[in-house]
Design an enzyme around this catalytic site. Structure first.
Site, PDB file in Angstrom:
ATOM      1  N   ASP A 109       0.816  -1.208   0.000  1.00 17.49           N
ATOM      2  CA  ASP A 109       0.000   0.000   0.000  1.00 17.49           C
ATOM      3  C   ASP A 109       0.857   1.268   0.000  1.00 17.49           C
ATOM      4  O   ASP A 109       2.056   1.239   0.231  1.00 17.49           O
ATOM      5  CB  ASP A 109      -0.916  -0.025   1.227  1.00 17.49           C
ATOM      6  CG  ASP A 109      -2.175   0.791   1.034  1.00 17.49           C
ATOM      7  OD1 ASP A 109      -2.352   1.390  -0.041  1.00 17.49           O
ATOM      8  OD2 ASP A 109      -3.001   0.833   1.979  1.00 17.49           O
ATOM      9  N   GLU A 152       2.496   7.105  -2.068  1.00 17.57           N
ATOM     10  CA  GLU A 152       2.196   8.444  -2.574  1.00 17.57           C
ATOM     11  C   GLU A 152       2.606   9.561  -1.614  1.00 17.57           C
ATOM     12  O   GLU A 152       2.499  10.738  -1.948  1.00 17.57           O
ATOM     13  CB  GLU A 152       0.677   8.604  -2.818  1.00 17.57           C
ATOM     14  CG  GLU A 152       0.047   7.526  -3.633  1.00 17.57           C
ATOM     15  CD  GLU A 152      -0.473   6.363  -2.786  1.00 17.57           C
ATOM     16  OE1 GLU A 152      -1.330   5.627  -3.285  1.00 17.57           O
ATOM     17  OE2 GLU A 152      -0.028   6.208  -1.620  1.00 17.57           O
ATOM     18  N   ASP A 158      -8.987   3.336  -3.468  1.00 14.70           N
ATOM     19  CA  ASP A 158     -10.030   3.382  -2.432  1.00 14.70           C
ATOM     20  C   ASP A 158     -11.302   4.047  -2.937  1.00 14.70           C
ATOM     21  O   ASP A 158     -11.613   5.187  -2.567  1.00 14.70           O
ATOM     22  CB  ASP A 158      -9.507   4.121  -1.201  1.00 14.70           C
ATOM     23  CG  ASP A 158      -8.314   3.439  -0.569  1.00 14.70           C
ATOM     24  OD1 ASP A 158      -8.058   2.274  -0.896  1.00 14.70           O
ATOM     25  OD2 ASP A 158      -7.636   4.082   0.253  1.00 14.70           O
TER      26      ASP A 158
END
Length: 669
Positions: A392, A395, A459
């Site tokens: 995950d 960013e 998401d």
């Protein structure tokens, strides 16, 4: 094929083969240069970036030079063009001029795609797209109340262009592609019909040009340029990955899926290392090891993983490149010099991730890349028997910290997902499991393709909204596939549930119908599992998931063929219609249906309450409706689409026709 200049008294043209790429004249200079004055703010991975450039100059004159061409402001050289094969490099010749705006030639009416993984628009015409990896935002639509509320809370609402995976590459319907080979902040601007503009926050910009006779060859070239993924393992395409995060009870819950007849390939427990409760919802405890919190939540995990393996079911987990200050691994990481530091001291730079702080693992340092790959992903996860994980984030690299290699965080920010992907691939390779163990990422940038075997779309909100709901995962897969990412999938059921936005049974069912036609089918409980329906909440939803997991598993032989095509020709599994039908410009902007390989046409229902939908069937031959066996000619059709029967068609002459015929029996058997 090489770039070449054609000059006359008015200026010059830059051509690539027979394609006009750029035109410079005194009345319309091809490049504008300026001094940048940026302002950057970050809150929890959400960025607000602006610039007030000064001393802007549009050099109108030009002269030939040994390297190529120099653009002049009066007699003063401002920008140099250098040509080498398919490379065009532009250099600012004045100190302090660190902004370049380049105008590439645009033909009237041509379409543009690319930009990495875009969620809202497949065709980019008429809009601009900042290239900066970030949280995509919640709602992503400034006209909605949800986005307004999220903007008021940590700038988290987002907009149509926000994406975890941007890439400064665009494809043009003349079957030309342009790639900016730089990691700095940039903007792809297609608001002017007469020019495809690229704003580059640097004093140097190198562009790579690609050209082909059609889109398939162009996509193949880009796939070769950025790196092709290994074929997916049989287990990943042969059943559904069931995502549960309720601790050890997940093993018992998994039995309900199996008893309901689900084809299960893996159990995915992202909470394996522990959880913490926050105002956003149930968050994971960011301390990636089988320590006390893991043992408390999953006692005897290694033995449980082995028991699943004996039944042909894999176990998957979760990791990200940050470590919580209150975790067991933090002090080990700090002592080993593995975290990014403050700019003005040797203290660890901490990032607030929403009610907890973390150190940022510094992947510019080789010793740190080796530590994370071996110490965490290797020993704590792979050696425990795990077959993969969600890799995950990526960013979040702030721009106000200090990196071990001395590089500018503004230039490294977009590259961070690539470094993160490389660390994950390195860990898997160290155990000889490339092509068997599988990690998946949402963050990306140019070059992530060479390391990351599988994308997921991030998401999405748990709804049908235009810019953040179920339909965005189609656009994400199609756009990412055009720039070399073969395999994409999504959180079946959606993820983000905030401000009273919760899953409906209809959404859960429609998402199953979509997820079954992806190379990997994986469910997720979302950020607020206790407030939302789950696939094992009732027998109806459980039966729905089981049915579509069997459909997914039934298609494994076809997906294996798609894997072969990807490896051989660089073609993605999810394909926009124009990839196989490039002569029909009416297909250029279609983003709500897709070709799954060349032989299946899938038109998922992504509108709430819909019982039918309009479907475009391309080409000149008929397509056969999977559920009724009825043939439909090319063109536009209104197709019945009750829940449980999304519009899916196949080519009757396909080598897999018999397999497709069997889908009806699998679904209703």
């Amino acid at each position: 094929m090489k770039l070449r200049l054609q000059a006359d008294d008015h200026g010059f043209d830059l051509r690539f083969g027979n394609q006009l790429v750029l035109r410079h004249s005194r009345s319309c200079p091809a490049v504008v240069t300026a001094r940048g004055n940026p302002e950057i703010q970050m809150i929890s991975g959400n960025f607000r970036i602006s610039d007030r450039p000064a001393d802007t100059i549009a050099p109108a004159g030009w002269r030939a030079c040994d390297q190529g061409v120099e653009l002049l402001d009066g007699d003063r050289p401002m920008v140099r063009f250098e040509l080498a094969g398919n490379l065009l490099t532009m250099r600012s010749l004045n100190a302090g001029y660190d902004r370049l705006c380049v105008r590439f030639h645009a033909e009237p009416g041509e379409h543009v795609w690319g930009g990495g993984e875009q969620m809202s628009y497949l065709a980019l015409n008429g809009r601009s797209f900042p290239i900066w990896t970030s949280e995509p935002g919640v709602g992503r639509d400034k006209s909605t109340e949800l986005t307004r509320l999220m903007d008021a809370n940590s700038m988290a609402g987002g907009d149509y262009w926000n994406t975890n995976y941007p890439q400064p590459t665009f494809l043009i319907s003349r079957w030309l592609a342009v790639h900016l080979d730089a990691s700095c902040y940039s903007v792809l601007d297609f608001t002017d019909p007469a020019a495809h503009a690229v704003d580059v926050w640097s004093d140097t910009a190198t562009f790579e040009l690609f050209s082909d006779d059609g889109p398939q060859g162009l996509v193949a070239q880009l796939s070769t340029r950025f790196g092709r993924q290994p074929e997916l393992p049989d287990w990943a395409i042969g059943g559904a990955i069931v995502g549960l995060k309720s601790g050890v009870s997940g093993f018992d819950r998994l039995e309900r899926f199996i008893d309901a007849g689900a084809a299960v390939s893996a159990l995915w427990c992202e909470d394996w290392a522990g959880v913490r409760e926050t105002s956003f919802g149930r968050r994971l405890f960011w301390d990636w090891h089988n320590g006390a919190r893991s043992v408390d939540r999953y006692p005897d995990l290694a033995a449980r993983i082995e028991a699943l393996s004996e039944r042909g079911i894999r176990f998957m987990a979760y990791a990200n490149p940050y470590i919580a200050v209150d975790g067991d691994l933090y002090e080990e990481g700090r002592a080993g010099g593995h975290f990014c530091l403050m700019r003005d001291s040797d203290e660890v730079h901490l990032v607030d991730f929403g009610e907890f702080e973390c150190g940022v693992v510094d992947f510019t340092r080789e010793a740190t890349r080796a530590w994370f790959a071996e110490r965490i992903l290797g020993r704590e996860m792979l050696d425990l028997g795990m077959s993969g994980w969600m890799a995950d984030f990526g960013e979040y690299l702030p721009t106000d910290l200090r990196l071990a290699d001395g590089s500018d965080p503004m230039d490294m920010h977009n590259l961070w997902p690539v470094l993160w992907a490389e660390v994950n691939a390195r860990a898997i390779a160290s155990r000889g499991k490339t092509g068997d163990a599988l990690f998946f990422m949402r963050a990306g940038f140019s070059g992530v393709q060479a390391h990351c075997p599988l994308l997921w779309a991030g998401d999405q909100s748990v709804d049908f909204t235009r810019h953040d709901g179920i339909g965005t995962v189609i656009t994400a897969a199609l756009s990412a596939g055009l720039v070399g990412n073969t395999y994409s999938h999504s959180d079946c059921g959606g993820y983000t549930s905030l401000h009273g936005n919760v899953r409906t049974a209809e959404l859960m069912q429609r998402w199953c119908e979509l997820a079954a036609f992806a190379p990997v089918m994986r469910s997720h409980e979302g950020n607020r599992p206790d407030d939302n329906l789950q696939y094992d909440s009732n027998t109806e939803l459980l039966a729905c998931f089981a049915r579509w997991s069997r459909v997914h598993a039934h298609l494994a032989p076809y997906v294996r063929q798609l894997c072969h095509e990807a490896s051989r020709a660089g073609l993605p599994a999810h394909r926009p219609l124009f990839l196989h039908y490039p002569h029909d410009s009416a297909l250029f902007a279609v983003q709500d249906q897709f070709l799954y390989g060349a032989d299946l046409m899938v038109a998922p229902v992504i509108s709430e309450g819909a019982a039918e939908r309009r479907v475009i069937l391309p080409g000149e031959a008929p397509w056969r409706h999977v559920w009724t066996g009825t043939d439909h000619g090319p063109g536009m059709h209104e197709i019945a689409a009750p829940i449980g029967q999304p519009p899916v068609f196949y080519r009757p002459d396909s080598a897999f026709a018999a397999l497709f015929v069997g889908l009806k029996g699998v679904l209703h058997g």
